[in-house]
Design a protein around this motif. Structure first.
Motif, short mmCIF file in Angstrom:
data_model
loop_
_atom_site.label_atom_id
_atom_site.label_comp_id
_atom_site.label_asym_id
_atom_site.label_seq_id
_atom_site.Cartn_x
_atom_site.Cartn_y
_atom_site.Cartn_z
N PHE A 209 0.82 -1.22 0.00
CA PHE A 209 0.00 0.00 0.00
C PHE A 209 0.85 1.26 0.00
O PHE A 209 0.31 2.37 -0.08
CB PHE A 209 -0.97 -0.01 1.19
CG PHE A 209 -0.34 -0.30 2.51
CD1 PHE A 209 0.29 0.70 3.24
CD2 PHE A 209 -0.37 -1.59 3.03
CE1 PHE A 209 0.88 0.43 4.46
CE2 PHE A 209 0.22 -1.87 4.26
CZ PHE A 209 0.85 -0.87 4.98
N ASP A 210 2.16 1.12 0.10
CA ASP A 210 3.04 2.28 -0.01
C ASP A 210 3.48 2.54 -1.45
O ASP A 210 4.16 3.53 -1.72
CB ASP A 210 4.29 2.10 0.86
CG ASP A 210 4.05 2.51 2.30
OD1 ASP A 210 2.95 3.04 2.59
OD2 ASP A 210 4.94 2.29 3.13
N VAL A 211 3.14 1.64 -2.35
CA VAL A 211 3.44 1.88 -3.77
C VAL A 211 2.48 2.98 -4.24
O VAL A 211 1.26 2.83 -4.09
CB VAL A 211 3.27 0.59 -4.60
CG1 VAL A 211 3.59 0.85 -6.06
CG2 VAL A 211 4.17 -0.52 -4.04
N PRO A 212 3.01 4.09 -4.76
CA PRO A 212 2.15 5.27 -5.01
C PRO A 212 0.92 4.99 -5.86
O PRO A 212 -0.14 5.57 -5.62
CB PRO A 212 3.10 6.25 -5.69
CG PRO A 212 4.44 5.89 -5.17
CD PRO A 212 4.42 4.40 -5.01
N SER A 213 1.02 4.09 -6.83
CA SER A 213 -0.13 3.88 -7.70
C SER A 213 -1.30 3.21 -6.98
O SER A 213 -2.41 3.15 -7.51
CB SER A 213 0.27 3.06 -8.93
OG SER A 213 0.82 1.82 -8.53
N CYS A 214 -1.07 2.70 -5.78
CA CYS A 214 -2.18 2.16 -4.97
C CYS A 214 -3.04 3.27 -4.39
O CYS A 214 -4.10 3.01 -3.83
CB CYS A 214 -1.65 1.36 -3.78
SG CYS A 214 -1.14 -0.27 -4.20
N ARG A 215 -2.58 4.50 -4.46
CA ARG A 215 -3.18 5.54 -3.64
C ARG A 215 -3.80 6.65 -4.47
O ARG A 215 -3.86 7.78 -4.06
CB ARG A 215 -2.11 6.11 -2.70
CG ARG A 215 -1.28 5.01 -2.03
CD ARG A 215 -0.18 5.56 -1.18
NE ARG A 215 -0.71 6.22 -0.01
CZ ARG A 215 -1.08 5.60 1.10
NH1 ARG A 215 -0.96 4.30 1.20
NH2 ARG A 215 -1.58 6.26 2.11
N THR A 216 -4.25 6.28 -5.66
CA THR A 216 -4.72 7.31 -6.58
C THR A 216 -6.23 7.48 -6.55
O THR A 216 -6.75 8.37 -7.20
CB THR A 216 -4.31 6.95 -8.02
OG1 THR A 216 -4.81 5.65 -8.31
CG2 THR A 216 -2.79 6.96 -8.16
N GLN A 217 -6.94 6.65 -5.80
CA GLN A 217 -8.39 6.73 -5.83
C GLN A 217 -8.92 7.10 -4.44
O GLN A 217 -8.24 6.93 -3.44
CB GLN A 217 -8.98 5.39 -6.29
CG GLN A 217 -8.45 5.04 -7.69
CD GLN A 217 -8.91 3.69 -8.18
OE1 GLN A 217 -10.04 3.55 -8.59
NE2 GLN A 217 -8.03 2.71 -8.15
N ASP A 218 -10.13 7.63 -4.44
CA ASP A 218 -10.70 8.10 -3.18
C ASP A 218 -11.13 6.96 -2.27
O ASP A 218 -11.20 7.11 -1.06
CB ASP A 218 -11.92 8.99 -3.46
CG ASP A 218 -11.49 10.32 -4.05
OD1 ASP A 218 -10.32 10.69 -3.85
OD2 ASP A 218 -12.31 10.96 -4.72
N THR A 219 -11.44 5.82 -2.86
CA THR A 219 -11.92 4.69 -2.07
C THR A 219 -10.84 4.24 -1.08
O THR A 219 -9.68 4.09 -1.44
CB THR A 219 -12.27 3.52 -3.00
OG1 THR A 219 -13.20 3.97 -3.98
CG2 THR A 219 -12.86 2.37 -2.23
N VAL A 220 -11.23 4.02 0.15
CA VAL A 220 -10.31 3.54 1.18
C VAL A 220 -10.26 2.01 1.11
O VAL A 220 -11.31 1.35 1.08
CB VAL A 220 -10.77 3.99 2.58
CG1 VAL A 220 -9.90 3.37 3.67
CG2 VAL A 220 -10.77 5.51 2.66
N ILE A 221 -9.06 1.46 1.05
CA ILE A 221 -8.90 0.00 0.98
C ILE A 221 -8.72 -0.56 2.38
O ILE A 221 -7.82 -0.12 3.12
CB ILE A 221 -7.70 -0.39 0.11
CG1 ILE A 221 -7.80 0.24 -1.29
CG2 ILE A 221 -7.58 -1.91 0.01
CD1 ILE A 221 -6.51 0.12 -2.10
N ILE A 222 -9.55 -1.52 2.75
CA ILE A 222 -9.47 -2.20 4.05
C ILE A 222 -8.88 -3.59 3.83
O ILE A 222 -9.33 -4.32 2.93
CB ILE A 222 -10.87 -2.34 4.67
CG1 ILE A 222 -11.53 -0.96 4.86
CG2 ILE A 222 -10.81 -3.09 6.00
CD1 ILE A 222 -13.02 -1.05 5.14
N ALA A 223 -7.89 -3.95 4.63
CA ALA A 223 -7.30 -5.29 4.54
C ALA A 223 -6.86 -5.74 5.94
O ALA A 223 -6.85 -4.96 6.90
CB ALA A 223 -6.11 -5.30 3.58
N GLY A 224 -6.50 -7.02 6.03
CA GLY A 224 -5.97 -7.58 7.28
C GLY A 224 -4.68 -8.30 6.95
O GLY A 224 -3.83 -7.77 6.26
#
Ligand SMILES: [Mn+2]
Length: 266
Positions: A209-224
């Motif tokens: 999740f620190d790879v910048p292209s993961c962070r381009t959308q407004d949706t928040v990603i939830i994971a475990g």
């Protein structure tokens, strides 16, 4: 309606009950988003699954790597692992009914504001990609290809996404990413066995999740899936496995205001 995202339960039913009491959970009012690894390693996988199925109307859950492993064991294509604790589940007279529910959970879900996956999403995937690939993998798992896929699930050969990968390997790569990935190296390969803390990662690797292209959308990603990371929440991601089955905590985060609720294992 209020929605709570809950970390990896791993059959820790007592902790789940105490967590639901702590948030004053009401099934007529509240929804639970569960990040997967619902069963195995903890002491009460059978009753956890029965409880979840009984609350199906208020639960959205995605498949985790342990859920897939248990499914593979039921199909007779995966060996018993030393720390497996699912004998009572596999021996239950209603095991088929229970595992049918479990195996029909999706790998990826979305609302208008949030998305959820057990481990992670490949950084170059759009949400459209993730939705499509999750559907392909889910359909393959419940098809006649399921045993072959599950027998070799977690195969570290499939450690990076290429759209050209076909067949069983394509599904296994999707599963490795969605249910197994924690970090990605500079060479673009995921580190499937990197289970330690963020600081324990090799110097040339970073959390997916620190790879910048993961962070381009407004949706928040939830994971475990990453207990050693601890709870990690920022604008774009919520990683919420606080290691209940390892003797730590089970955590719920209220999505509306991000308030955090935890109970200890004991
Ligand atoms: Mn997991």
């Amino acid at each position: 309606m209020t929605t709570y995202a809950v970390g990896d339960i791993h059959g820790c039913l007592d902790a789940l009950h105490r967590l639901l009491a702590k948030i004053d959970f009401k099934r007529s009012r509240d929804k639970l988003w569960l990040v997967g690894d619902l069963v195995n390693r903890g002491t009460d996988s059978l009753d956890t699954l029965r409880f979840l199925i009984d609350h199906d109307d208020c639960i959205t859950a995605v498949l985790g790597n342990h859920d897939l492993h248990v499914w593979g064991r039921a199909l007779g294509v995966r060996p018993k692992k030393r720390r497996d604790t699912v004998d009572a589940l596999l021996d239950a007279k209603d095991v088929n009914e229970l595992l049918t529910w479990l195996t029909h959970r999706p790998l990826f879900v979305e609302s208008e504001s949030h998305a959820m996956v057990h481990a992670g999403l490949w950084p170059t995937w759009s949400f459209d990609d993730a939705r499509g690939l999750a559907t392909i993998a889910q359909k393959a798992l419940v098809s006649s290809d399921g045993p072959a896929i599950l027998s070799d699930y977690g195969n570290p050969t499939f450690d990076r996404w290429h759209n050209e990968i076909t067949g069983t390997a394509r599904v296994q790569t999707i599963l490795n990413i969605m249910t197994g990935m924690r970090a990605i190296g500079v060479d673009g390969r995921m580190l499937i066995d990197a289970k330690g803390s963020r600081n324990a990662l090799p110097a040339d690797a970073r959390p997916w999740f620190d790879v910048p292209s993961c962070r381009t959308q407004d949706t928040v990603i939830i994971a475990g899936h990453w207990a050693a990371l601890g709870i990690y929440v920022d604008e774009r991601v919520m990683i919420i496995d606080s290691g209940c089955v390892w003797g730590h905590e089970l955590t719920a985060i209220r999505l509306e205001d991000r308030k955090r609720f935890s109970v200890s294992f004991t």
